[in-house]
Design a protein around this motif. Structure first.
Motif, PDB file in Angstrom:
ATOM      1  N   GLU A 148       0.836  -1.192   0.000  1.00 14.03           N
ATOM      2  CA  GLU A 148       0.000   0.000   0.000  1.00 14.03           C
ATOM      3  C   GLU A 148       0.878   1.251   0.000  1.00 14.03           C
ATOM      4  O   GLU A 148       1.783   1.372   0.854  1.00 14.03           O
ATOM      5  N   SER A 150       1.362   0.995  -3.320  1.00 16.10           N
ATOM      6  CA  SER A 150       1.775   0.149  -4.434  1.00 16.10           C
ATOM      7  C   SER A 150       3.010  -0.629  -4.007  1.00 16.10           C
ATOM      8  O   SER A 150       3.700  -0.252  -3.042  1.00 16.10           O
ATOM      9  N   LYS A 187      -5.691   0.960  -5.758  1.00 16.49           N
ATOM     10  CA  LYS A 187      -5.991   2.092  -6.645  1.00 16.49           C
ATOM     11  C   LYS A 187      -5.533   1.800  -8.067  1.00 16.49           C
ATOM     12  O   LYS A 187      -4.726   0.912  -8.315  1.00 16.49           O
ATOM     13  N   THR A 190      -1.673   0.969  -9.879  1.00 20.24           N
ATOM     14  CA  THR A 190      -0.734   0.630  -8.804  1.00 20.24           C
ATOM     15  C   THR A 190      -0.311  -0.829  -8.866  1.00 20.24           C
ATOM     16  O   THR A 190       0.377  -1.323  -7.962  1.00 20.24           O
ATOM     17  N   HIS A 193      -1.434  -6.168  -5.742  1.00 19.69           N
ATOM     18  CA  HIS A 193      -1.141  -6.039  -4.312  1.00 19.69           C
ATOM     19  C   HIS A 193      -1.229  -7.405  -3.643  1.00 19.69           C
ATOM     20  O   HIS A 193      -2.089  -8.223  -3.983  1.00 19.69           O
ATOM     21  N   GLU A 247      -5.931  -6.479  -7.637  1.00 14.65           N
ATOM     22  CA  GLU A 247      -5.590  -5.213  -8.275  1.00 14.65           C
ATOM     23  C   GLU A 247      -6.854  -4.476  -8.686  1.00 14.65           C
ATOM     24  O   GLU A 247      -7.955  -5.036  -8.675  1.00 14.65           O
TER      25      GLU A 247
END
Length: 274
Positions: A148, A150, A187, A190, A193, A247
Motif C-alpha cells: 500500500e 503500491s 488504486k 498501482t 497487491h 488489483e
C-alpha cells in the motif's frame, strides 16, 4: 566347585549383542512415544483435529463438495517455497508457518497461496477461517496489506485490514474483533497487491490493548507491523498462513455511440383528433 561351573550356561558375544540391541530398541520406542509430535512429520500435514472432530481439510457436513472445493493442505516445505517465491519470507516473518489456513468469503471465494481475487469478491469479511487447531487453545488472526499504496512505493506498508483475537479453536464469531474488516481497495495504476492472512496460536486469553478500529475509515491502519504486534503479545511465529493478490478493477459502465441511439421511430404530431 567344578560341577557348579560346568552347570552354568555359557553366554557368548552374539547373545550379548542381541540383548543390547533389544534394549536399545525398547528405549527408542519409549522415547518416540513420549516425545513424538502429535501432529506427525513437519513435511506431512496432520489431517485430523486433536479432539477427533473429523478432517478439517476435506469435505464435511459444513464444507461439502457442492459448495467448497476439496482441500489438499500443503506441506510446510511447499508453504515455505510459496512464501519465498512471493517475497513474503524473510521480510515479514522468518520461520514458515507449519499449516495452511483456509479462508472462505461469501460465494465460496478462497485465497489459495497466491491466487488473484477481484476487490468486489473480497469486499466483505470472511465468514469462516479454518486451520489446524487444538480444541482448548485460543488463536488470533490478522490480515495485512503488503503493498500500500503500491508495491513499487509501499509508503503505508503494512496496511492493517483485520484482527480477531481470542478465537477458541476456530470459532471465529466468538472471538474479539479488535479491528473490523477493511475492504481491499487497490488504486488504479498501482499494479498487483499482496494480502496476507496470519494465524497465531495464543498461550491463553489475552487482554488486547489495541484501539478499536471500525471499517468506516482507514484511521490507525497504515504503517502497521505484524511482527511488532506478535512481539507485543508474545504470540511467537505464525501458526498458519494464506495470501492472495488483487488489483484495481474499473467498474464504471462503458457506453458506445450506438448505445445512445434510439430504436424508436419518431412520428410528427398531427392536429387530427384522437
Amino acid at each position: 566347585m567344578k560341577k557348579l561351573t560346568k552347570s552354568m550356561p555359557r553366554i557368548n558375544s552374539s547373545t550379548r549383542t542381541g540383548s543390547s540391541e533389544f534394549i536399545l530398541f525398547l528405549v527408542a520406542l519409549i522415547v518416540h512415544r513420549n516425545w513424538a509430535s502429535p501432529y506427525g512429520n513437519e513435511d506431512e500435514p496432520f489431517h485430523r483435529n486433536v479432539d477427533g472432530r473429523g478432517n478439517e481439510f476435506e469435505p464435511t457436513a459444513e464444507y461439502n463438495e457442492e459448495t467448497y472445493p476439496i482441500r489438499h493442505p500443503r506441506t510446510q516445505a511447499t508453504i515455505r517455497a510459496d512464501l519465498i517465491r512471493n517475497e513474503i519470507i524473510p521480510e515479514f516473518f522468518l520461520i514458515p508457518p507449519r499449516y495452511e489456513a483456509f479462508i472462505t468469503y461469501y460465494d465460496g471465494i478462497e485465497p489459495n497461496m497466491g491466487n488473484t481475487l477481484k476487490p468486489q469478491q473480497v469486499r466483505l469479511a470472511p465468514h469462516t477461517v479454518t486451520y489446524k487447531f487444538k480444541p482448548d487453545t485460543y488463536y488470533c488472526i490478522v490480515m495485512t496489506g503488503l503493498d500500500e499504496p503500491s508495491k513499487a512505493t509501499p509508503t503505508k506498508r503494512e496496511f492493517l485490514h483485520w484482527i480477531v483475537g481470542n478465537i477458541l479453536a476456530d470459532s471465529l464469531l466468538a472471538g474479539d474483533h479488535l479491528a473490523e474488516y477493511y475492504p481491499v481497495l487497490p488504486k488504479n495504476d498501482t499494479g498487483s497487491h499482496r494480502y496476507l492472512f496470519l494465524v497465531y496460536e495464543q498461550k491463553g486469553i489475552i487482554d488486547f490493548k489495541e484501539p478499536p478500529l471500525t471499517n468506516r475509515n482507514s484511521w490507525g491502519r497504515a504503517n502497521w507491523s505484524n511482527r511488532k504486534f506478535a512481539e507485543k503479545y508474545k504470540l511467537g511465529e505464525p501458526h498458519a498462513v494464506n495470501f492472495f493478490y488483487s488489483e484495481f478493477v474499473d467498474l464504471t459502465p462503458t457506453t458506445t455511440p450506438e448505445d445512445h441511439r434510439s430504436t424508436k421511430i419518431y412520428t410528427a404530431p398531427t392536429n387530427e383528433p384522437i
